[in-house]
Write a protein that holds these residues in place. Structure first.
Motif, PDB file in Angstrom:
ATOM      1  N   LEU A 132       0.839  -1.214   0.000  1.00  0.00           N
ATOM      2  CA  LEU A 132       0.000   0.000   0.000  1.00  0.00           C
ATOM      3  C   LEU A 132       0.864   1.251   0.000  1.00  0.00           C
ATOM      4  O   LEU A 132       1.896   1.301   0.662  1.00  0.00           O
ATOM      5  CB  LEU A 132      -0.881   0.022   1.257  1.00  0.00           C
ATOM      6  CG  LEU A 132      -2.027  -0.957   1.320  1.00  0.00           C
ATOM      7  CD1 LEU A 132      -2.767  -0.791   2.633  1.00  0.00           C
ATOM      8  CD2 LEU A 132      -2.986  -0.738   0.157  1.00  0.00           C
ATOM      9  N   ARG A 133       0.423   2.261  -0.775  1.00  0.00           N
ATOM     10  CA  ARG A 133       1.081   3.567  -0.750  1.00  0.00           C
ATOM     11  C   ARG A 133       0.011   4.607  -0.431  1.00  0.00           C
ATOM     12  O   ARG A 133      -1.004   4.695  -1.118  1.00  0.00           O
ATOM     13  CB  ARG A 133       1.728   3.853  -2.101  1.00  0.00           C
ATOM     14  CG  ARG A 133       2.629   5.079  -2.108  1.00  0.00           C
ATOM     15  CD  ARG A 133       3.650   4.941  -3.247  1.00  0.00           C
ATOM     16  NE  ARG A 133       2.954   4.704  -4.518  1.00  0.00           N
ATOM     17  CZ  ARG A 133       2.433   5.669  -5.273  1.00  0.00           C
ATOM     18  NH1 ARG A 133       2.523   6.917  -4.902  1.00  0.00           N
ATOM     19  NH2 ARG A 133       1.834   5.383  -6.403  1.00  0.00           N
ATOM     20  N   ILE A 134       0.234   5.311   0.686  1.00  0.00           N
ATOM     21  CA  ILE A 134      -0.779   6.263   1.141  1.00  0.00           C
ATOM     22  C   ILE A 134      -0.214   7.673   0.998  1.00  0.00           C
ATOM     23  O   ILE A 134       0.781   8.030   1.635  1.00  0.00           O
ATOM     24  CB  ILE A 134      -1.168   5.998   2.616  1.00  0.00           C
ATOM     25  CG1 ILE A 134      -1.655   4.552   2.747  1.00  0.00           C
ATOM     26  CG2 ILE A 134      -2.233   6.976   3.091  1.00  0.00           C
ATOM     27  CD1 ILE A 134      -1.660   4.052   4.166  1.00  0.00           C
ATOM     28  N   ASP A 135      -0.847   8.486   0.135  1.00  0.00           N
ATOM     29  CA  ASP A 135      -0.403   9.876  -0.110  1.00  0.00           C
ATOM     30  C   ASP A 135      -1.267  10.808   0.734  1.00  0.00           C
ATOM     31  O   ASP A 135      -2.445  11.006   0.471  1.00  0.00           O
ATOM     32  CB  ASP A 135      -0.558  10.203  -1.601  1.00  0.00           C
ATOM     33  CG  ASP A 135       0.075  11.561  -1.917  1.00  0.00           C
ATOM     34  OD1 ASP A 135       0.071  12.440  -1.024  1.00  0.00           O
ATOM     35  OD2 ASP A 135       0.575  11.726  -3.037  1.00  0.00           O
ATOM     36  N   LEU A 136      -0.645  11.382   1.783  1.00  0.00           N
ATOM     37  CA  LEU A 136      -1.423  12.163   2.749  1.00  0.00           C
ATOM     38  C   LEU A 136      -1.763  13.559   2.230  1.00  0.00           C
ATOM     39  O   LEU A 136      -2.634  14.217   2.782  1.00  0.00           O
ATOM     40  CB  LEU A 136      -0.646  12.280   4.077  1.00  0.00           C
ATOM     41  CG  LEU A 136      -0.409  10.945   4.788  1.00  0.00           C
ATOM     42  CD1 LEU A 136       0.482  11.138   5.996  1.00  0.00           C
ATOM     43  CD2 LEU A 136      -1.730  10.300   5.197  1.00  0.00           C
ATOM     44  N   VAL A 137      -1.070  14.019   1.184  1.00  0.00           N
ATOM     45  CA  VAL A 137      -1.407  15.320   0.628  1.00  0.00           C
ATOM     46  C   VAL A 137      -2.510  15.188  -0.413  1.00  0.00           C
ATOM     47  O   VAL A 137      -3.529  15.867  -0.362  1.00  0.00           O
ATOM     48  CB  VAL A 137      -0.164  16.004   0.011  1.00  0.00           C
ATOM     49  CG1 VAL A 137      -0.572  17.206  -0.818  1.00  0.00           C
ATOM     50  CG2 VAL A 137       0.785  16.431   1.120  1.00  0.00           C
ATOM     51  N   GLN A 138      -2.298  14.252  -1.341  1.00  0.00           N
ATOM     52  CA  GLN A 138      -3.319  14.031  -2.367  1.00  0.00           C
ATOM     53  C   GLN A 138      -4.554  13.328  -1.785  1.00  0.00           C
ATOM     54  O   GLN A 138      -5.613  13.304  -2.402  1.00  0.00           O
ATOM     55  CB  GLN A 138      -2.750  13.145  -3.502  1.00  0.00           C
ATOM     56  CG  GLN A 138      -1.551  13.747  -4.209  1.00  0.00           C
ATOM     57  CD  GLN A 138      -1.943  14.947  -5.050  1.00  0.00           C
ATOM     58  OE1 GLN A 138      -3.036  15.004  -5.571  1.00  0.00           O
ATOM     59  NE2 GLN A 138      -1.033  15.925  -5.135  1.00  0.00           N
ATOM     60  N   ARG A 139      -4.366  12.749  -0.581  1.00  0.00           N
ATOM     61  CA  ARG A 139      -5.419  11.988   0.090  1.00  0.00           C
ATOM     62  C   ARG A 139      -5.889  10.844  -0.801  1.00  0.00           C
ATOM     63  O   ARG A 139      -7.084  10.710  -1.087  1.00  0.00           O
ATOM     64  CB  ARG A 139      -6.582  12.909   0.482  1.00  0.00           C
ATOM     65  CG  ARG A 139      -6.133  14.087   1.337  1.00  0.00           C
ATOM     66  CD  ARG A 139      -7.273  14.917   1.830  1.00  0.00           C
ATOM     67  NE  ARG A 139      -8.089  14.243   2.828  1.00  0.00           N
ATOM     68  CZ  ARG A 139      -7.747  14.123   4.109  1.00  0.00           C
ATOM     69  NH1 ARG A 139      -6.594  14.597   4.518  1.00  0.00           N
ATOM     70  NH2 ARG A 139      -8.536  13.497   4.954  1.00  0.00           N
ATOM     71  N   ARG A 140      -4.904  10.044  -1.242  1.00  0.00           N
ATOM     72  CA  ARG A 140      -5.223   8.884  -2.087  1.00  0.00           C
ATOM     73  C   ARG A 140      -4.434   7.685  -1.600  1.00  0.00           C
ATOM     74  O   ARG A 140      -3.350   7.833  -1.028  1.00  0.00           O
ATOM     75  CB  ARG A 140      -4.861   9.169  -3.548  1.00  0.00           C
ATOM     76  CG  ARG A 140      -5.885  10.093  -4.145  1.00  0.00           C
ATOM     77  CD  ARG A 140      -5.615  10.424  -5.553  1.00  0.00           C
ATOM     78  NE  ARG A 140      -6.656  11.381  -5.977  1.00  0.00           N
ATOM     79  CZ  ARG A 140      -6.609  12.066  -7.088  1.00  0.00           C
ATOM     80  NH1 ARG A 140      -5.591  11.934  -7.892  1.00  0.00           N
ATOM     81  NH2 ARG A 140      -7.584  12.877  -7.406  1.00  0.00           N
ATOM     82  N   VAL A 141      -5.019   6.489  -1.856  1.00  0.00           N
ATOM     83  CA  VAL A 141      -4.364   5.240  -1.468  1.00  0.00           C
ATOM     84  C   VAL A 141      -4.176   4.387  -2.720  1.00  0.00           C
ATOM     85  O   VAL A 141      -5.083   4.306  -3.544  1.00  0.00           O
ATOM     86  CB  VAL A 141      -5.232   4.466  -0.444  1.00  0.00           C
ATOM     87  CG1 VAL A 141      -4.498   3.223   0.005  1.00  0.00           C
ATOM     88  CG2 VAL A 141      -5.564   5.343   0.744  1.00  0.00           C
ATOM     89  N   TYR A 142      -2.978   3.837  -2.874  1.00  0.00           N
ATOM     90  CA  TYR A 142      -2.697   2.981  -4.038  1.00  0.00           C
ATOM     91  C   TYR A 142      -2.280   1.606  -3.548  1.00  0.00           C
ATOM     92  O   TYR A 142      -1.539   1.492  -2.575  1.00  0.00           O
ATOM     93  CB  TYR A 142      -1.563   3.573  -4.875  1.00  0.00           C
ATOM     94  CG  TYR A 142      -1.828   4.981  -5.353  1.00  0.00           C
ATOM     95  CD1 TYR A 142      -2.415   5.204  -6.601  1.00  0.00           C
ATOM     96  CD2 TYR A 142      -1.489   6.071  -4.568  1.00  0.00           C
ATOM     97  CE1 TYR A 142      -2.657   6.499  -7.040  1.00  0.00           C
ATOM     98  CE2 TYR A 142      -1.730   7.358  -4.989  1.00  0.00           C
ATOM     99  CZ  TYR A 142      -2.310   7.577  -6.228  1.00  0.00           C
ATOM    100  OH  TYR A 142      -2.557   8.839  -6.653  1.00  0.00           O
ATOM    101  N   ARG A 143      -2.819   0.542  -4.211  1.00  0.00           N
ATOM    102  CA  ARG A 143      -2.283  -0.799  -3.975  1.00  0.00           C
ATOM    103  C   ARG A 143      -1.631  -1.230  -5.280  1.00  0.00           C
ATOM    104  O   ARG A 143      -2.294  -1.264  -6.310  1.00  0.00           O
ATOM    105  CB  ARG A 143      -3.379  -1.782  -3.559  1.00  0.00           C
ATOM    106  CG  ARG A 143      -2.763  -3.132  -3.204  1.00  0.00           C
ATOM    107  CD  ARG A 143      -3.730  -4.061  -2.502  1.00  0.00           C
ATOM    108  NE  ARG A 143      -5.058  -3.958  -3.066  1.00  0.00           N
ATOM    109  CZ  ARG A 143      -6.154  -4.196  -2.365  1.00  0.00           C
ATOM    110  NH1 ARG A 143      -6.075  -4.539  -1.092  1.00  0.00           N
ATOM    111  NH2 ARG A 143      -7.325  -4.094  -2.926  1.00  0.00           N
ATOM    112  N   ASP A 144      -0.348  -1.533  -5.208  1.00  0.00           N
ATOM    113  CA  ASP A 144       0.435  -1.868  -6.408  1.00  0.00           C
ATOM    114  C   ASP A 144       0.179  -0.845  -7.505  1.00  0.00           C
ATOM    115  O   ASP A 144      -0.102  -1.193  -8.659  1.00  0.00           O
ATOM    116  CB  ASP A 144       0.084  -3.286  -6.895  1.00  0.00           C
ATOM    117  CG  ASP A 144       0.385  -4.310  -5.819  1.00  0.00           C
ATOM    118  OD1 ASP A 144       1.375  -4.100  -5.061  1.00  0.00           O
ATOM    119  OD2 ASP A 144      -0.375  -5.283  -5.685  1.00  0.00           O
TER     120      ASP A 144
END
Lengths: 218, 452
Positions: A132-144
């Protein structure tokens, strides 16, 4: 994340609050110095936006009261006074940042996020947990590298847990940072949101400590 | 510039000194020459008289010349002589290098560097006595040389002393120059160090420093006014800008946009009010010069009417006691000022409070008084209430309105009409603002003054 906006001009206060709410902050408003200090000590805000010229108690006194009480809540001064001496005085009174009116909302939001990151000792706004990659500024979560859509509340809960990785957060703590005073929160709202997050991101991410709360392991 | 002034002063100083020394030297030389020459002439006359006595006419019409041996030789004074018969035959001469001159007419003369005296003795014998002037000339030359040397020395000394004294005297000019330049470069706190207060330069320095003080004060007030003005404009501008940014951030519903525009409208109105007050203050004198007789009581009545909405809304009682008084004023500006004072009295009042507005003549002066039963002003704030943008109590929040310019406008107007404004206040008891105009602004013809 929960923010207190202290500004005596009602129109400006409401406008600010609406813009911050759009940016997924939970916002409380205060129109005078005494009320502001009371709220700041009552609630563990993630940040406070503070005007200096306030009725009942000037902004400097509010700031001093917060710091005297041992609170390290990030405070951003938002004021019409723009001389170097004013900035220096504000920062010396314990403020963390300074923005003069008029301002650009996006800059205010970016500065608030930076202040909160710094306060929580998380200089880089992108957190990676497993795949998981969690971008706290863009407020988005990516899996792979594929985005997983979360609602604002869901992301808010995930954000709190990520920011305090390894610590157990109670339902009260979570809702305090998630909702402002005006929100009517159902007693099981947090549990419902956590369930939704687990459904989307996998059951193993958030652990439940029965009778205590939730955590994401460090 | 300072050095050229110094050189110019020194040049004239030296030129005058040189002229004096030269005139003095020439005069001395002439005096010495004349006195020595008259001594020589006396000697020559004595010598001629001695010769005259030595000439003895004989019976046969000839002359005898019986000279003392001392007369035959050129004596220590260098006087020589020649003696001719009536027919012009040289019969005697001293032992001298002088070539035989013509006897010439009687009387003294200069001839070939000599001073000579011709005379006619008994029986027509011609006498000539003379002396070489070379020693006198060389004495005068020596005197002139000495005077020149001494004068030159004095002149040199005076150049040196003058240069030094001028330098000292003009040094403050350099400091003044330096300070003025620092002021021009923006260091408004620069002052000329004054150490010699008694001299003319010292007085100049004092005068300049006090002028600098006043300039500094004026610029400082201007700067603060501008800073305050920009501060007053920033908040509504921030509101406007924040609201517009919010509205444009994404698609908004119709009623959301509507309320947004209402916020913008209010912010714009606020800015307009601040700007109008600022312009009102800035326009000042020019407009105030156009004055006409204005009924002060009418203006007060109109001001009370203008603020009726505010007094109704706050449930306040307004009492008027208006005696007819006319003053020379600009009606529009006067109305603005009085309205501001009345508005303040209403705004900072207590619930169910009272405001009293009165006009009358007091010892020939026109007086307008506005008293309220309001919250009052703290003693330490009282001196500042007429300053632009001053808001006393921080509790007087923006919600009560006003940019803190109302009383500043009132003072400006009162003063530009030759009057004064004064404020008395006790916290919790109320505030009284009194505007007074002197007798020469009062237009007679209205009702007589009531007993004081």
């Amino acid at each position: 994340m929960r923010i207190l906006v202290v500004e005596d001009e009602p129109d400006l206060r409401r406008s600010l609050a609406r813009s911050l709410a759009d940016a997924q902050f939970a916002v409380d408003e205060s129109g005078d110095g005494e009320d502001a200090l009371f709220r700041a000590l009552e609630v563990d805000y993630d940040a406070i936006v503070l005007d200096l010229m306030l009725p009942l108690k000037p902004g400097e006194a509010v700031l001093e009261g917060i710091r005297r009480a041992g609170r390290t809540t990030p405070v951003l001064l938002l004021t019409a006074r723009d001389t170097i001496a004013d900035r220096v005085r504000g920062l010396n009174h314990g403020a963390d940042d300074y923005l003069t009116k008029p301002f650009v909302i996006d800059e205010l939001i970016a500065r608030l996020r930076a202040l909160i990151r710094r306060a929580q000792q998380q200089p880089w706004p992108v957190v990676t947990i497993g795949s998981l990659r969690i971008d706290l500024v863009q407020r988005r979560v990516y899996r792979d590298d594929v985005e997983v859509p979360l609602t604002g509340r869901e992301f808010g809960i995930l954000e709190q847990l990520v920011r305090h990785r390894g610590r157990i957060l109670t339902r009260t703590m979570l809702s305090e940072h998630l909702y402002n005073d005006a929100s009517e929160v159902m007693s099981n709202a947090i549990d419902v949101h956590v369930a939704a997050i687990r459904r989307k991101l996998g059951a193993g991410l958030i652990e439940t400590r029965r009778g205590q709360g939730y955590l994401i392991d460090a | 510039m300072r050095d050229s002034l110094r050189a110019r002063l020194l040049f004239w100083h030296v030129a005058a000194g040189a002229a004096i020394i030269v005139t003095f030297g020439v005069a001395v030389c002439l005096l010495v020459w004349h006195s020595r020459l008259s001594a020589i002439d006396t000697g020559l006359r004595l010598h001629a008289a001695a010769l005259d006595r030595a000439v003895r006419p004989t019976d046969n019409g000839q002359v005898d010349l019986i000279l003392d041996p001392g007369l035959r030789q050129v004596d220590a004074s260098g006087i020589y002589h020649f003696v001719w018969t009536r027919e012009g035959v040289l019969i005697d001469r001293s032992d001298t290098d002088r070539a035989v001159p013509e006897p010439g007419p009687d009387g003294p003369r200069f001839a070939g560097g000599h001073r000579e005296l011709a005379a006619t003795a008994a029986s027509g014998v011609r006498l000539l006595v003379g002396v070489d002037l070379a020693p006198l000339r060389s004495d005068i030359r020596a005197l002139a040389t000495n005077l020149l040397a001494a004068g030159g020395g004095i002149l040199l000394l005076s150049v040196a002393a003058g240069w030094w004294m001028l330098g000292r005297a003009l040094a403050p000019l350099g400091r003044i120059n330096l300070t003025a330049r620092r002021m021009a470069e923006g260091d408004l706190s620069a002052r000329i160090p004054d150490e010699s207060v008694d001299s003319e330069v010292g007085q100049l320095v004092t005068a300049l420093n006090s002028a600098f003080d006043r300039l500094h004060g004026a610029i400082e007030r201007q700067r603060r006014f501008t800073a305050d003005a920009s501060h007053e404009l920033r908040t509504p501008l921030a509101t406007l800008s924040a609201e517009v940014q919010w509205a444009l951030a994404r698609d908004r519903a119709r009623d959301e946009l509507r309320s947004s525009l209402e916020v913008c409208g209010r912010a714009a109105a606020r800015m307009q009010a601040v700007i109008e007050r600022l312009l009102f203050l800035a326009r000042g004198q020019a407009v105030a010069a156009e004055t006409h007789p204005v009924r002060l009581d009418d203006v007060a009545r109109e001001a009370v009417d203008h603020t009726r909405a505010l007094s109704y809304a706050s449930g306040l009682t307004v009492e008027v006691d208006l005696a007819p008084v006319s003053i020379l004023a600009n009606r529009e500006r006067l109305l603005e000022a009085v309205t501001n004072v009345v508005t303040n009295a209403l705004r900072y009042n207590v619930p169910a409070g009272r405001v009293t507005v009165e006009t009358h003549l007091e010892n020939g002066r026109a007086v307008l008084r506005v008293a309220d039963t309001g919250i009052g002003i703290a003693a330490e704030d009282l001196p500042h209430v007429f300053d632009p943008f001053f808001r006393g109590d921080p509790a007087r929040s923006r919600d009560t309105g006003g940019a803190g310019l109302g009383l500043a406008v009132a003072r400006t107007v009162a003063e530009e009409h030759g009057g004064t404004i004064h404020c008395d206040s006790a916290p919790g008891r109320g505030t009284t603002v009194t505007m007074t105009w002197p007798a020469d602004r009062v237009v007679p013809g209205t009702e007589p003054s009531r007993p004081a």
